[in-house]
Design an enzyme around this catalytic site. Structure first.
Site, PDB file in Angstrom:
ATOM      1  N   LYS A  79      32.826  76.477  -4.829  1.00  0.00           N
ATOM      2  CA  LYS A  79      33.099  77.165  -6.083  1.00  0.00           C
ATOM      3  C   LYS A  79      33.136  76.128  -7.201  1.00  0.00           C
ATOM      4  O   LYS A  79      33.655  75.018  -6.993  1.00  0.00           O
ATOM      5  CB  LYS A  79      34.446  77.901  -5.959  1.00  0.00           C
ATOM      6  N   SER A 154      37.438  86.170  -8.740  1.00  0.00           N
ATOM      7  CA  SER A 154      36.602  85.259  -9.471  1.00  0.00           C
ATOM      8  C   SER A 154      35.623  84.451  -8.611  1.00  0.00           C
ATOM      9  O   SER A 154      34.656  83.921  -9.148  1.00  0.00           O
ATOM     10  CB  SER A 154      37.483  84.274 -10.240  1.00  0.00           C
ATOM     11  N   SER A 178      41.202  86.311  -5.693  1.00  0.00           N
ATOM     12  CA  SER A 178      39.826  85.852  -5.927  1.00  0.00           C
ATOM     13  C   SER A 178      39.036  85.411  -4.709  1.00  0.00           C
ATOM     14  O   SER A 178      37.838  85.159  -4.821  1.00  0.00           O
ATOM     15  CB  SER A 178      39.822  84.730  -6.954  1.00  0.00           C
TER      16      SER A 178
HETATM   17  N1  GLN Z   1      41.597  89.074 -10.839  1.00  0.00           N
HETATM   18  C1  GLN Z   1      42.752  88.260 -10.937  1.00  0.00           C
HETATM   19  C2  GLN Z   1      42.826  87.641 -12.323  1.00  0.00           C
HETATM   20  O1  GLN Z   1      41.996  87.929 -13.096  1.00  0.00           O
HETATM   21  C3  GLN Z   1      42.773  87.210  -9.869  1.00  0.00           C
HETATM   22  C4  GLN Z   1      41.903  86.043 -10.152  1.00  0.00           C
HETATM   23  C5  GLN Z   1      42.053  84.934  -9.161  1.00  0.00           C
HETATM   24  O2  GLN Z   1      42.550  85.107  -8.061  1.00  0.00           O
HETATM   25  N2  GLN Z   1      41.644  83.763  -9.580  1.00  0.00           N
HETATM   26  O3  GLN Z   1      43.663  86.867 -12.629  1.00  0.00           O
END
Ligand code: GLN
Length: 492
Positions: A79, A154, A178
């Site tokens: 990532k 994400s 995410s």
């Molecule tokens: N969707 C969640 C957010 O927008 C989780 C994102 C994540 O785990 N990085 O914060």
């Protein structure tokens, strides 16, 4: 060989150690697939062919010399939130579009030390804030199962790359879902470890008390191989825990599904917005686990309604503090011709951060400001503790807790959900991070549009082996994890 991308990690390791194919052949195979197919998926932000082939040759030499590890020569994708020495690390943000880290994240260092070959860096929501990967400044990534749909976020690039067989496995991070939600949207297995199990050193920080890295792959077995490499204490991360690391691969069959007590939170299956197909597939998977000998126990998780507001207060608060370092002075994007220092700060940040990141910095700064700190931030921390206690109470009577990973399957690209709609889609994943618990997503079928559905199993602290083992046994009795999107079936 044309079908190297169909092999599991275990099969790849065996093939390499028995010299059925070389790491160079395998790496070239994946690079060719990326060159041919990633224009449709758009999972990679940066592909690093020269370095990958150099590392592959070094891996082949190690394999020949007999000093290889279990995974030497197997490629992977990182990532774009993990700092990589000499390779751009953007975190999906314009503010970092020229950032080349002078050091490797511990996770990256560990994968290198294990002889793994980095294919490149994959796309993500800007600073990991989002659930679709659309907020990345380089643009959206497609879901390999339906190219006009998002892969989730994400860690959407990680999920899309693996689901399209453009990497055998990938790293992801999970601050509020995410790893699990994109794994769910793309039909993969993904593990969010206990907070402190995997080092955060060199991971671009979003919300430091919630961030945790983990593996994303086709199966629990594949995830176990990557966990064996990345888990462990790291003196460079003060919240990393000194605790012995399991051999996750050796433990894959150690947990008995027979007699396993699976908690079914009443509140979770009555959530407004839970898609009927998602509910049905998750219930079928639980039936299957029941057939395999597990007992389903109804439980209460009374704090469910507090998950979204608590997370969306604490995460932005921490983000506003973490992101204050991007000032246009030390690194990243700098505006043209600043009039003075204030102008430099203001314009560099306004130009460099996208709208969702700006929204969260504003919310977080507000919640931490004098006069509101006690009313919002301190209160959210108290609720966070109650959420954790809710889980600990549940674990007195059950071994693991089952839930969907997301209330829906993948959204269409450009669906343009309002922030609140998007935040509500995180209902099943956020509490795990607030409590610091481990959880896993496993693919359990498809909805009426042939989009993947995921089951989430939440474990008690340090139960990664148990979660991987349960999913491994489920996967030996089912074949959802072996299903491939049409694009993954294409040869390069
Ligand atoms: N969707 C969640 C957010 O927008 C989780 C994102 C994540 O785990 N990085 O914060």
């Amino acid at each position: 060989m044309t079908d190297l991308h169909r092999l599991s990690i275990r099969e790849l390791a065996e093939g390499l150690s028995q010299a059925k194919f070389s790491s160079r052949e395998l790496t070239e195979h994946y690079l060719q697939r990326i060159a041919k197919l990633d224009s449709q998926v758009k999972s990679y932000v940066t592909v690093t062919p020269e370095q990958a082939l150099r590392d592959a040759d070094a891996a082949d030499a190690a394999l020949k010399a007999g000093n290889a590890t279990a995974l030497t020569g197997i490629p992977l994708a990182h990532k774009d939130i993990f700092c990589t020495k000499g390779i751009k690390t953007t975190a999906g943000s314009k503010i970092l579009d020229n950032f080349i880290s002078p050091y490797d994240a511990t996770v990256v260092e560990k994968t290198k030390a294990a002889g793994l070959v980095t294919l490149g860096k994959v796309n993500m929501d800007e600073f990991a804030m989002g659930s679709t990967s659309e907020s990345s400044y380089v643009g959206a990534t497609s879901n390999p199962w339906a190219l006009d749909h998002v892969p989730g976020g994400s860690s959407g690039g990680s999920a899309a790359a693996v689901a399209a067989d453009l990497a055998p496995f990938a790293t992801g991070t999970d601050t509020g879902g995410s790893i699990r939600q994109p794994a769910s949207f793309c039909g993969l297995t993904g593990l969010k470890p206990t907070y402190g199990r995997v080092s955060r050193f060199g991971i671009i920080a979003y919300a430091s008390s919630l961030d945790q890295a983990g593996p994303m792959a086709r199966s629990a077995e594949d995830c176990a191989y990557l966990m064996n490499v990345i888990a462990g204490h790291d003196a460079k991360d003060s919240t990393s825990v000194k605790k012995e690391v399991d051999d996750y691969v050796a433990n894959l069959s150690n947990t008995s599904v027979k007699g396993l007590r699976i908690g079914i939170p009443k509140q979770y299956f009555n959530v407004v917005g839970l898609d009927a197909d998602v509910k049905a597939r998750v219930e079928e998977s639980l039936k299957k686990l029941e057939e395999m000998g597990a007992t389903l126990v109804e439980i209460d998780l009374n704090m469910t309604e507090a998950y979204v507001p608590t997370y969306y207060l604490i995460a932005p608060a921490e983000a506003s503090s973490n992101l204050s370092r991007y000032d246009g002075v030390r690194y990243g994007h700098r505006c043209e011709n600043p009039a003075d220092l204030m102008d430099l700060y203001k314009r560099s940040r306004s130009e460099g951060f996208g709208p969702e990141v700006q929204r969260r910095i504003l919310i977080g700064t507000y919640a931490l400001s004098a006069g509101y700190y006690d009313a919002y931030y301190v209160k959210a921390q108290k609720v966070r503790r109650l959420i954790q206690q809710d889980f600990l109470k549940a674990f007195e009577n059950v071994d693991v807790i089952a839930a969907p990973s997301a209330p829906t399957t993948a959204y269409k690209i450009g669906a343009n959900l309002s922030p609140t709609e998007m935040y509500l889609g995180d209902i099943y994943t956020l509490a795990v991070n607030l409590a610091g618990l481990p959880a896993i997503n496993a693919p359990v079928g498809f909805d009426k549009d042939s989009l993947p559905v995921g089951l989430q199993l939440i474990g008690n602290y340090w139960s990664e082996s148990q979660l991987l083992s349960i999913v491994h046994q489920y996967q030996q009795n089912t074949d959802w994890h072996t299903k491939r999107a049409a694009i993954a079936e294409e040869n390069a």
